[in-house]
Scaffold this active site. Structure first.
Site, PDB file in Angstrom:
ATOM      1  N   CYS A 145      -0.670   6.265   6.814  1.00  0.00           N
ATOM      2  CA  CYS A 145      -1.476   5.986   7.437  1.00  0.00           C
ATOM      3  C   CYS A 145      -1.714   5.067   9.092  1.00  0.00           C
ATOM      4  O   CYS A 145      -1.763   5.592   9.979  1.00  0.00           O
ATOM      5  CB  CYS A 145      -2.231   4.973   6.606  1.00  0.00           C
ATOM      6  SG  CYS A 145      -3.979   4.095   7.466  1.00  0.00           S
TER       7      CYS A 145
ATOM      8  N   CYS B  72      -7.792   1.023  -0.150  1.00  0.00           N
ATOM      9  CA  CYS B  72      -7.656   0.732   1.171  1.00  0.00           C
ATOM     10  C   CYS B  72      -7.553  -0.387   0.652  1.00  0.00           C
ATOM     11  O   CYS B  72      -7.959  -1.399   0.079  1.00  0.00           O
ATOM     12  CB  CYS B  72      -8.299   1.054   2.130  1.00  0.00           C
ATOM     13  SG  CYS B  72      -7.901  -0.108   3.851  1.00  0.00           S
TER      14      CYS B  72
ATOM     15  N   CYS C 222       0.985  -1.306  -0.182  1.00  0.00           N
ATOM     16  CA  CYS C 222      -0.003   0.229  -0.102  1.00  0.00           C
ATOM     17  C   CYS C 222       0.344   0.985   0.166  1.00  0.00           C
ATOM     18  O   CYS C 222       1.641   1.753   0.655  1.00  0.00           O
ATOM     19  CB  CYS C 222      -1.245  -0.096   1.325  1.00  0.00           C
ATOM     20  SG  CYS C 222      -2.166   1.626   1.153  1.00  0.00           S
TER      21      CYS C 222
ATOM     22  N   TYR D   9     -21.039  -9.322  28.758  1.00  0.00           N
ATOM     23  CA  TYR D   9     -20.515  -8.667  27.733  1.00  0.00           C
ATOM     24  C   TYR D   9     -21.218  -8.365  25.574  1.00  0.00           C
ATOM     25  O   TYR D   9     -20.249  -8.779  25.137  1.00  0.00           O
ATOM     26  CB  TYR D   9     -18.937  -8.165  27.266  1.00  0.00           C
ATOM     27  CG  TYR D   9     -18.627  -7.540  28.707  1.00  0.00           C
ATOM     28  CD1 TYR D   9     -18.105  -6.614  29.374  1.00  0.00           C
ATOM     29  CD2 TYR D   9     -18.015  -8.854  28.580  1.00  0.00           C
ATOM     30  CE1 TYR D   9     -16.993  -6.369  30.238  1.00  0.00           C
ATOM     31  CE2 TYR D   9     -16.776  -9.008  29.914  1.00  0.00           C
ATOM     32  CZ  TYR D   9     -16.301  -7.257  30.674  1.00  0.00           C
ATOM     33  OH  TYR D   9     -15.366  -7.301  31.831  1.00  0.00           O
TER      34      TYR D   9
ATOM     35  N   GLU E  86     -25.750  -6.764  29.057  1.00  0.00           N
ATOM     36  CA  GLU E  86     -25.364  -5.952  28.505  1.00  0.00           C
ATOM     37  C   GLU E  86     -24.849  -4.514  28.611  1.00  0.00           C
ATOM     38  O   GLU E  86     -26.794  -3.773  28.851  1.00  0.00           O
ATOM     39  CB  GLU E  86     -25.474  -5.689  26.796  1.00  0.00           C
ATOM     40  CG  GLU E  86     -24.448  -4.245  25.924  1.00  0.00           C
ATOM     41  CD  GLU E  86     -23.405  -4.675  25.629  1.00  0.00           C
ATOM     42  OE1 GLU E  86     -22.986  -3.253  26.167  1.00  0.00           O
ATOM     43  OE2 GLU E  86     -23.140  -5.127  25.405  1.00  0.00           O
TER      44      GLU E  86
ATOM     45  N   GLN F 293     -18.711  -7.100  14.751  1.00  0.00           N
ATOM     46  CA  GLN F 293     -17.791  -7.795  14.144  1.00  0.00           C
ATOM     47  C   GLN F 293     -17.150  -6.899  12.612  1.00  0.00           C
ATOM     48  O   GLN F 293     -18.139  -7.356  12.113  1.00  0.00           O
ATOM     49  CB  GLN F 293     -17.188  -9.299  14.089  1.00  0.00           C
ATOM     50  CG  GLN F 293     -17.604  -9.439  15.748  1.00  0.00           C
ATOM     51  CD  GLN F 293     -16.161  -9.479  16.262  1.00  0.00           C
ATOM     52  OE1 GLN F 293     -15.141  -8.289  16.097  1.00  0.00           O
ATOM     53  NE2 GLN F 293     -16.216  -9.763  17.837  1.00  0.00           N
TER      54      GLN F 293
ATOM     55  N   ASP G 260     -15.996 -11.545  26.055  1.00  0.00           N
ATOM     56  CA  ASP G 260     -15.528 -10.371  24.693  1.00  0.00           C
ATOM     57  C   ASP G 260     -15.570  -9.013  25.656  1.00  0.00           C
ATOM     58  O   ASP G 260     -16.328  -8.588  25.252  1.00  0.00           O
ATOM     59  CB  ASP G 260     -16.388 -11.606  24.000  1.00  0.00           C
ATOM     60  CG  ASP G 260     -15.447 -10.259  22.800  1.00  0.00           C
ATOM     61  OD1 ASP G 260     -14.530  -9.843  22.702  1.00  0.00           O
ATOM     62  OD2 ASP G 260     -15.801 -10.278  21.734  1.00  0.00           O
TER      63      ASP G 260
ATOM     64  N   CYS H   4      -9.129  -9.045  22.212  1.00  0.00           N
ATOM     65  CA  CYS H   4      -8.451  -8.527  21.330  1.00  0.00           C
ATOM     66  C   CYS H   4      -7.238  -8.088  21.738  1.00  0.00           C
ATOM     67  O   CYS H   4      -6.640  -7.171  21.133  1.00  0.00           O
ATOM     68  CB  CYS H   4      -9.518  -7.277  20.923  1.00  0.00           C
ATOM     69  SG  CYS H   4      -9.881  -6.206  21.977  1.00  0.00           S
TER      70      CYS H   4
END
Length: 394
Positions: free
Chosen positions: A26, A103, A20, A256, A277, A227, A325, A352
Site C-alpha cells: 500500500c 485499514c 498490517c 487559508y 480563502e 481535518q 495553515d 503539514c
C-alpha cells in the site's frame, strides 16, 4: 550451564502489535515497521533536525489510541485479474489498486460501507471504471463521518451522470447501513488523478454532514476541506490558540481559512477575526458555519490571502496576529512579502510539511521576525507526515 539472557530489543525494533498485511504494497503507512513510541521519537528528531536551529522544539504531542482516526476514507474501484470487483488504494506511483478490506487508520464503519458497495455493485451489475478501456461506471467512493455527530456521507464518483437503478441502489445501501445520513453522486468524466469532478447531485439526505470541533459545529460538504483526524485537530488548534496568547482585543487574520475552523475557534478569544480563502465553496461553508454557531466577530472574504494582506497594508490597516495553515508546498514569496508588509505582532504558522516550513521561517526570520516556539503534533500516526506549529514574534 548458565543460560544467556536474550539481548534486549532496541526501542522501535519490537514487533508492531497490529501489523498490517498490506504494509509493503500500500505505502500509505510508511512507519508501520516501528512501534508507536518509536514513531514519535523519529518524528521529534526530524523536526529538531529541520527546525531546531530556530529555537528549542517542544516534545511532540501524540495520540493515546493511534488507530482508526481517519474520518474521511476514499477508495478506488477496479477489477482484479479474476474479474472480481475490488476497492482500495492506488499502489505508490501506480494506478494499480491494492485491495483493502480493513485499514488500521481508516474509520472502521467506512471500511464496512465500502465492502457493502462492492456487494451491491455485483447485484445491480454496476462495473468499476477501467481507464485502459474506458468501460465501466464507478471510479471512486468517498465516505466522510462526523466522529462526534455520527453523521455519515457517501459520495459515489461515476464517469456518467446515469446511475442505473439508482433509487433501488440507494435504498439497498441505506437498509444495510442506516447510519448513512446523506448520499451524493459526483460526476467525474475527465482523464485526471483528481477524485471529485465539478458536478454533483444529491441522491439522499441534505448533501452535507455536520460535526463538532472544539465545541463548535461545522457543516462539511463533499468538496470542503476538514481535518481528517478530529481528535488531534482539537489538540493542534488549542495549542495554536494558546501560543497566539489572545487577550480578547486582537484583530486576527486566518489566512487559508478553508471552512473557517481555526478562525472560529480563535474568535472566542479575539476582538475580531478575518478569514481569507480563495475557494468560494469553502467560503460559503465558512459563512454558514459562523451563522450556525452565532459567531458575530468573524468575517470571511473570498480572495487571495497575500493580495488581501497587501491591500490592508496599503490602506494603513493593521492586524495583531496572523494564523496561517498553507498547503504542503508552503507559502510563496509573494504571500510572505505581503505578510511582512502587514507586519503583525505575531504569526502562528501551522504546517503539514516541516521542510517547506523551514524555508518560510528562514525568510521570515530574515525580515524582522524571531521564532519563539515550535510544537510538533502527530496528526497522522503510522505515516511519515508531521504537523508543526511555529510561533513568530516581530
Amino acid at each position: 550451564m548458565e543460560q544467556k539472557k536474550p539481548p534486549k530489543k532496541q526501542l522501535g525494533q519490537e514487533k508492531n502489535a497490529n501489523p498490517c498485511p498490506l504494509y509493503r504494497k500500500c505505502g500509505g503507512c510508511q512507519l508501520q515497521n516501528m512501534s508507536y513510541p518509536r514513531q514519535l521519537q523519529w518524528k521529534q528528531a526530524q523536526v529538531e533536525k529541520l527546525l531546531g536551529k530556530f529555537c528549542k522544539v517542544q516534545p511532540i504531542l501524540g495520540m493515546e489510541s493511534p488507530y482508526h482516526y481517519r474520518n474521511k476514507v476514499q477508495a478506488a474501484f477496479a477489477l482484479d485479474r479474476s474479474k472480481r470487483i475490488v476497492s482500495g488504494v492506488y499502489q505508490a506511483s501506480t494506478h494499480r489498486v491494492v485491495p483493502v478490506e480493513h485499514c488500521m487508520i481508516e474509520d472502521a464503519l467506512a471500511d464496512r460501507i465500502m465492502m457493502t458497495i462492492r456487494e451491491l455493485m455485483k447485484i445491480f451489475k454496476i462495473e468499476p471504471y477501467q481507464e485502459e478501456t474506458g468501460r465501466g461506471l464507478l471510479r471512486h467512493v468517498l465516505v466522510k463521518r462526523g466522529f462526534t455527530s455520527g453523521q455519515v456521507m457517501v459520495v459515489l464518483v461515476t464517469v456518467s451522470p446515469i446511475l442505473p437503478a439508482k433509487n433501488h441502489f440507494v435504498k439497498a445501501l441505506r437498509e444495510r447501513h442506516p447510519e448513512i445520513t446523506t448520499i451524493l453522486q459526483n460526476i467525474n468524466d475527465r482523464y485526471t488523478s483528481m477524485v471529485l469532478g465539478e458536478k454533483e447531485k444529491v441522491l439522499y439526505g441534505s448533501g452535507a454532514i455536520e460535526d463538532t470541533l472544539c465545541g463548535l459545529t461545522f457543516r462539511i460538504s463533499a468538496k470542503s476541506f476538514y481535518q481528517i483526524n478530529p481528535v488531534q485537530t482539537e489538540v493542534l488548534y488549542r495549542k495554536a490558540i494558546e501560543l497566539a496568547g489572545l487577550t480578547g482585543k486582537e484583530t486576527v487574520i486566518d489566512a487559508y481559512c478553508g471552512i473557517g475552523t481555526i478562525g472560529m475557534v480563535a474568535s472566542k478569544s479575539a476582538g475580531r477575526v478575518i478569514g481569507v480563502e480563495s475557494n468560494r465553496d469553502a467560503v460559503k461553508d465558512a459563512i454558514y458555519n459562523a451563522r450556525r454557531n452565532q459567531i458575530k466577530n468573524i468575517y470571511f472574504y473570498a480572495a487571495d490571502a497575500g493580495e488581501f494582506m497587501s491591500a490592508m497594508a496599503e490602506e494603513g490597516e493593521r492586524a495583531d496576529v496572523v494564523l496561517m495553515d498553507p498547503p504542503r508546498a508552503g507559502s510563496d514569496e509573494r504571500f510572505l512579502f505581503s505578510l511582512v508588509a502587514l507586519s503583525p505582532e505575531k504569526v502562528v504558522y501551522i504546517s503539514c510539511n516541516p521542510q517547506t516550513q523551514e524555508r518560510d521561517l528562514r525568510f521570515l526570520t530574515g525580515h524582522g521576525y524571531q521564532v519563539k516556539a515550535i510544537q510538533p503534533v502527530d496528526m497522522f500516526p503510522h505515516t511519515n507526515h508531521i504537523e508543526t506549529i511555529a510561533l513568530l514574534q516581530r
